[in-house]
Design an enzyme around this catalytic site. Sequence first.
Site, PDB file in Angstrom:
ATOM      1  N   LEU A  23      20.570  42.150 -11.549  1.00 34.56           N
ATOM      2  CA  LEU A  23      20.682  40.681 -11.547  1.00 34.56           C
ATOM      3  C   LEU A  23      19.316  40.097 -11.221  1.00 34.56           C
ATOM      4  O   LEU A  23      18.834  40.239 -10.097  1.00 34.56           O
ATOM      5  CB  LEU A  23      21.698  40.209 -10.500  1.00 34.56           C
ATOM      6  N   GLY A  24      18.668  39.491 -12.195  1.00 37.30           N
ATOM      7  CA  GLY A  24      17.348  38.896 -11.987  1.00 37.30           C
ATOM      8  C   GLY A  24      16.274  39.789 -12.587  1.00 37.30           C
ATOM      9  O   GLY A  24      16.283  41.005 -12.370  1.00 37.30           O
ATOM     10  N   CYS A  25      15.363  39.171 -13.357  1.00 38.46           N
ATOM     11  CA  CYS A  25      14.283  39.953 -13.968  1.00 38.46           C
ATOM     12  C   CYS A  25      12.966  39.208 -13.767  1.00 38.46           C
ATOM     13  O   CYS A  25      12.248  38.900 -14.710  1.00 38.46           O
ATOM     14  CB  CYS A  25      14.589  40.175 -15.453  1.00 38.46           C
ATOM     15  N   GLY A  26      12.676  38.923 -12.493  1.00 42.22           N
ATOM     16  CA  GLY A  26      11.420  38.256 -12.144  1.00 42.22           C
ATOM     17  C   GLY A  26      10.412  39.296 -11.691  1.00 42.22           C
ATOM     18  O   GLY A  26      10.348  40.403 -12.239  1.00 42.22           O
ATOM     19  N   GLU A 141      16.862  47.729   2.058  1.00 45.43           N
ATOM     20  CA  GLU A 141      15.546  48.144   2.579  1.00 45.43           C
ATOM     21  C   GLU A 141      14.415  47.218   2.129  1.00 45.43           C
ATOM     22  O   GLU A 141      13.474  46.939   2.884  1.00 45.43           O
ATOM     23  CB  GLU A 141      15.243  49.587   2.161  1.00 45.43           C
ATOM     24  N   VAL A 144      13.046  43.609   4.065  1.00 44.73           N
ATOM     25  CA  VAL A 144      12.085  43.461   5.172  1.00 44.73           C
ATOM     26  C   VAL A 144      10.911  44.412   4.944  1.00 44.73           C
ATOM     27  O   VAL A 144      11.099  45.620   4.754  1.00 44.73           O
ATOM     28  CB  VAL A 144      12.721  43.767   6.541  1.00 44.73           C
ATOM     29  N   GLU A 202       7.415  33.646  -2.184  1.00 45.75           N
ATOM     30  CA  GLU A 202       8.779  33.355  -2.630  1.00 45.75           C
ATOM     31  C   GLU A 202       8.714  32.329  -3.759  1.00 45.75           C
ATOM     32  O   GLU A 202       7.690  31.660  -3.943  1.00 45.75           O
ATOM     33  CB  GLU A 202       9.604  32.805  -1.463  1.00 45.75           C
ATOM     34  N   ASP A 213      10.842  32.806   5.753  1.00 49.02           N
ATOM     35  CA  ASP A 213      10.960  34.184   5.252  1.00 49.02           C
ATOM     36  C   ASP A 213      10.804  35.189   6.402  1.00 49.02           C
ATOM     37  O   ASP A 213      11.618  36.110   6.558  1.00 49.02           O
ATOM     38  CB  ASP A 213       9.896  34.430   4.171  1.00 49.02           C
ATOM     39  N   LYS A 217      13.628  37.778   8.172  1.00 49.15           N
ATOM     40  CA  LYS A 217      13.359  39.207   8.390  1.00 49.15           C
ATOM     41  C   LYS A 217      13.516  39.560   9.873  1.00 49.15           C
ATOM     42  O   LYS A 217      14.040  40.629  10.214  1.00 49.15           O
ATOM     43  CB  LYS A 217      11.957  39.551   7.890  1.00 49.15           C
TER      44      LYS A 217
HETATM   45  N1  LIG Z   1       8.163  39.260  -4.638  1.00 50.22           N
HETATM   46  C1  LIG Z   1       8.131  39.996  -3.528  1.00 50.22           C
HETATM   47  O1  LIG Z   1       7.076  40.465  -3.089  1.00 50.22           O
HETATM   48  C2  LIG Z   1       9.373  40.281  -2.776  1.00 50.22           C
HETATM   49  C3  LIG Z   1      10.572  39.659  -3.072  1.00 50.22           C
HETATM   50  N2  LIG Z   1      11.685  39.962  -2.339  1.00 50.22           N
HETATM   51  C4  LIG Z   1      12.960  39.325  -2.661  1.00 50.22           C
HETATM   52  O2  LIG Z   1      13.370  39.766  -3.938  1.00 50.22           O
HETATM   53  C5  LIG Z   1      14.117  38.747  -4.572  1.00 50.22           C
HETATM   54  C6  LIG Z   1      13.481  38.434  -5.918  1.00 50.22           C
HETATM   55  O3  LIG Z   1      12.152  37.999  -5.703  1.00 50.22           O
HETATM   56  P1  LIG Z   1      11.124  37.816  -6.898  1.00 50.22           P
HETATM   57  O4  LIG Z   1      11.368  38.843  -7.937  1.00 50.22           O
HETATM   58  O5  LIG Z   1       9.788  37.718  -6.282  1.00 50.22           O
HETATM   59  O6  LIG Z   1      11.565  36.376  -7.433  1.00 50.22           O
HETATM   60  P2  LIG Z   1      11.360  35.762  -8.885  1.00 50.22           P
HETATM   61  O7  LIG Z   1      11.532  34.299  -8.735  1.00 50.22           O
HETATM   62  O8  LIG Z   1      10.120  36.295  -9.505  1.00 50.22           O
HETATM   63  O9  LIG Z   1      12.608  36.390  -9.691  1.00 50.22           O
HETATM   64  C7  LIG Z   1      13.923  35.942  -9.589  1.00 50.22           C
HETATM   65  C8  LIG Z   1      14.467  35.891 -11.014  1.00 50.22           C
HETATM   66  O10 LIG Z   1      15.860  35.610 -10.969  1.00 50.22           O
HETATM   67  C9  LIG Z   1      16.156  34.739 -12.046  1.00 50.22           C
HETATM   68  N3  LIG Z   1      17.411  34.037 -11.805  1.00 50.22           N
HETATM   69  C10 LIG Z   1      17.642  32.967 -11.015  1.00 50.22           C
HETATM   70  N4  LIG Z   1      18.934  32.617 -11.058  1.00 50.22           N
HETATM   71  C11 LIG Z   1      19.542  33.495 -11.890  1.00 50.22           C
HETATM   72  C12 LIG Z   1      20.885  33.678 -12.334  1.00 50.22           C
HETATM   73  N5  LIG Z   1      21.845  32.847 -11.939  1.00 50.22           N
HETATM   74  N6  LIG Z   1      21.166  34.693 -13.160  1.00 50.22           N
HETATM   75  C13 LIG Z   1      20.180  35.528 -13.562  1.00 50.22           C
HETATM   76  N7  LIG Z   1      18.890  35.419 -13.190  1.00 50.22           N
HETATM   77  C14 LIG Z   1      18.580  34.403 -12.355  1.00 50.22           C
HETATM   78  C15 LIG Z   1      14.943  33.814 -12.135  1.00 50.22           C
HETATM   79  O11 LIG Z   1      14.863  33.224 -13.415  1.00 50.22           O
HETATM   80  C16 LIG Z   1      13.815  34.804 -11.865  1.00 50.22           C
HETATM   81  O12 LIG Z   1      13.321  35.384 -13.045  1.00 50.22           O
HETATM   82  C17 LIG Z   1      14.151  37.571  -3.598  1.00 50.22           C
HETATM   83  O13 LIG Z   1      15.315  37.668  -2.820  1.00 50.22           O
HETATM   84  C18 LIG Z   1      12.929  37.821  -2.734  1.00 50.22           C
HETATM   85  O14 LIG Z   1      13.052  37.253  -1.456  1.00 50.22           O
HETATM   86  C19 LIG Z   1      11.679  40.881  -1.335  1.00 50.22           C
HETATM   87  C20 LIG Z   1      10.541  41.537  -1.001  1.00 50.22           C
HETATM   88  C21 LIG Z   1       9.283  41.264  -1.677  1.00 50.22           C
HETATM   89  N1  LIG Z   2       7.334  36.349   0.120  1.00 46.29           N
HETATM   90  C1  LIG Z   2       7.451  37.562   0.840  1.00 46.29           C
HETATM   91  C2  LIG Z   2       7.790  38.679  -0.092  1.00 46.29           C
HETATM   92  C3  LIG Z   2       8.274  39.858   0.615  1.00 46.29           C
HETATM   93  O1  LIG Z   2       9.261  39.841   1.317  1.00 46.29           O
HETATM   94  C4  LIG Z   2       6.140  37.875   1.552  1.00 46.29           C
HETATM   95  O2  LIG Z   2       5.147  37.210   1.259  1.00 46.29           O
HETATM   96  O3  LIG Z   2       6.132  38.769   2.393  1.00 46.29           O
HETATM   97 NA    NA Z   3      11.259  47.809   3.703  1.00 44.59          NA
END
Ligand SMILES: NC(=O)C1=CN([C@@H]2O[C@H](COP(=O)(O)OP(=O)(O)OC[C@H]3O[C@@H](n4cnc5c(N)ncnc54)[C@H](O)[C@@H]3O)[C@@H](O)[C@H]2O)C=CC1
Ligand SMILES: N[C@@H](CC=O)C(=O)O
Ligand code: NA
Length: 450
Positions: A23-26, A141, A144, A202, A213, A217
């Site tokens: 779920l989600g491809c960001g 995992e 955090v 984020e 954030d 954590k």
């Molecule tokens: N980017 C990072 O370094 C880190 C991110 N995280 C967590 O991972 C998760 C994802 O973060 P990112 O990938 O950075 O965010 P992102 O914003 O790049 O990706 C999220 C994706 O989900 C999609 N999306 C939103 N609503 C949707 C729906 N209803 N159905 C399908 N797709 C949907 C968005 O279009 C987006 O492509 C968040 O919970 C974030 O807190 C955790 C650790 C590190």
């Molecule tokens: N936005 C967060 C992503 C990882 O959890 C950060 O900057 O640490």
């Molecule tokens: Na971790």
Amino acid sequence: MGADRAGPTEGTLAVEPVKVALLGCGVVGTEVARLLTTQSGELASRVGAPLELVGIAVRRLGRDRDLPVDPSLFTTDAEELVTRADVVVEVIGGIEPARSLVLRAFAHGASVVTANKALLAADGPTLYEAAAENGVDLYYEASVAGAIPLLRPLKESLAGDRVTRVLGIVNGTTNYVLDQMDTTGMGFAEAVEQAQALGYAEADPTADVEGFDAAAKAAILASLAFHTRVSLDDVHREGITEVSAADVRAAQLQGCVVKLLAICERGVDAAGDETVSVRVHPAMLPRAHQLAGVRGAFNAVYVEAESAGQLMFYGPGAGGQPTASAVMGDVVAVARHKVVGGRGPGESAYAQLAVQPMAETVTRYHVRLDVADKPGVLAQVAGVFAQHGVSIEAVQQRQVTTGDGAGRAVLVVVTHSATDAALAATVEELEDLEIVDSVAGVLRVEGGDA
Ligand SMILES: NC(=O)C1=CN([C@@H]2O[C@H](COP(=O)(O)OP(=O)(O)OC[C@H]3O[C@@H](n4cnc5c(N)ncnc54)[C@H](O)[C@@H]3O)[C@@H](O)[C@H]2O)C=CC1
Ligand SMILES: N[C@@H](CC=O)C(=O)O
Ligand code: NA
């Protein structure tokens, strides 16, 4: 990404694949999809069955995603997708629809792997209970400290010990910003933009810079460390938006660096009952302290436990690939449970310790005052500290040249340990003194003992 290799035990694999829905491809989801696809042979050997990616839920179809996956896997119907998976990977982020989708996945018998600290800190108990009721796993995992194995060590490796304190840098974006301000003199806004471009921030960077954030954590860490339900609302939170270039320079003059710290520790209240203190705020750290040397978007967390002593966990705390590593570790673990049966340890909240109010938290402070440069000023300022029971460790005074020829000075007071309430009352009274132009900065000082 290296070529896929077949694992050594391929001949003994279960015939039925474990179905995985993404779920989600960001930033994170893209790297998870890449690993699931390019590493499928080795992953199958580790799980004991092939992992079959059955769908990727996205918000919009038709985007060029540069991923080696069958385009027909993309769908905008996440609700339908979770009903046909054994393992659901939630990397959408935010509270809704992530929360409903996770609960729906549990109801259909799927285990969930998530990186979503905001959701866990807001509504963790509901999710843990739903997972337990349905006999499935909830692993997180990646939520955090990104790639760093930290939650499973707390939950499993340290399950026989008594954790007393967790202290660390758990937000990569703010550490990147503070590091840039310290080492290059870069401005706040430019540094945040860079962190966004690098995939650390984020979706809304306010969550990073305002400390939400890191606070989420901290809530997760405190819950696991102290077997107590701690939610985001229990965490005292201050972000880095008030940290000025002058604060960074003042820290440099003291041989210190400013870091955003998450601090979770055991305490005792006035009645002698055990409490937990959970807080996130910027703080000065001596440059010799190990956390002071944590650069860029790296994270580092000290865990102190009665028998183990001091443990240090260090590594990349943000970014697509590192976070995907932690997600995939969880995917392998929960998929194995699907193959061989059973589930991992669930929530442990038997201790239910009270959360200490911030006003009772004890730490040291660095207070910067703009004052008149005339006889008696130091005595008057010291008197206010003394009146509130805040003991002074060191004082420095620097003359400032002003255009109008009036004698002004900057006074820096470093205190011994005092409660937050006593320091707040001191600052309030200092602000009312005629000889004080302004209280230019107040920063907590940590790291005297680690
Ligand atoms: N980017 C990072 O370094 C880190 C991110 N995280 C967590 O991972 C998760 C994802 O973060 P990112 O990938 O950075 O965010 P992102 O914003 O790049 O990706 C999220 C994706 O989900 C999609 N999306 C939103 N609503 C949707 C729906 N209803 N159905 C399908 N797709 C949907 C968005 O279009 C987006 O492509 C968040 O919970 C974030 O807190 C955790 C650790 C590190
Ligand atoms: N936005 C967060 C992503 C990882 O959890 C950060 O900057 O640490
Ligand atoms: Na971790």
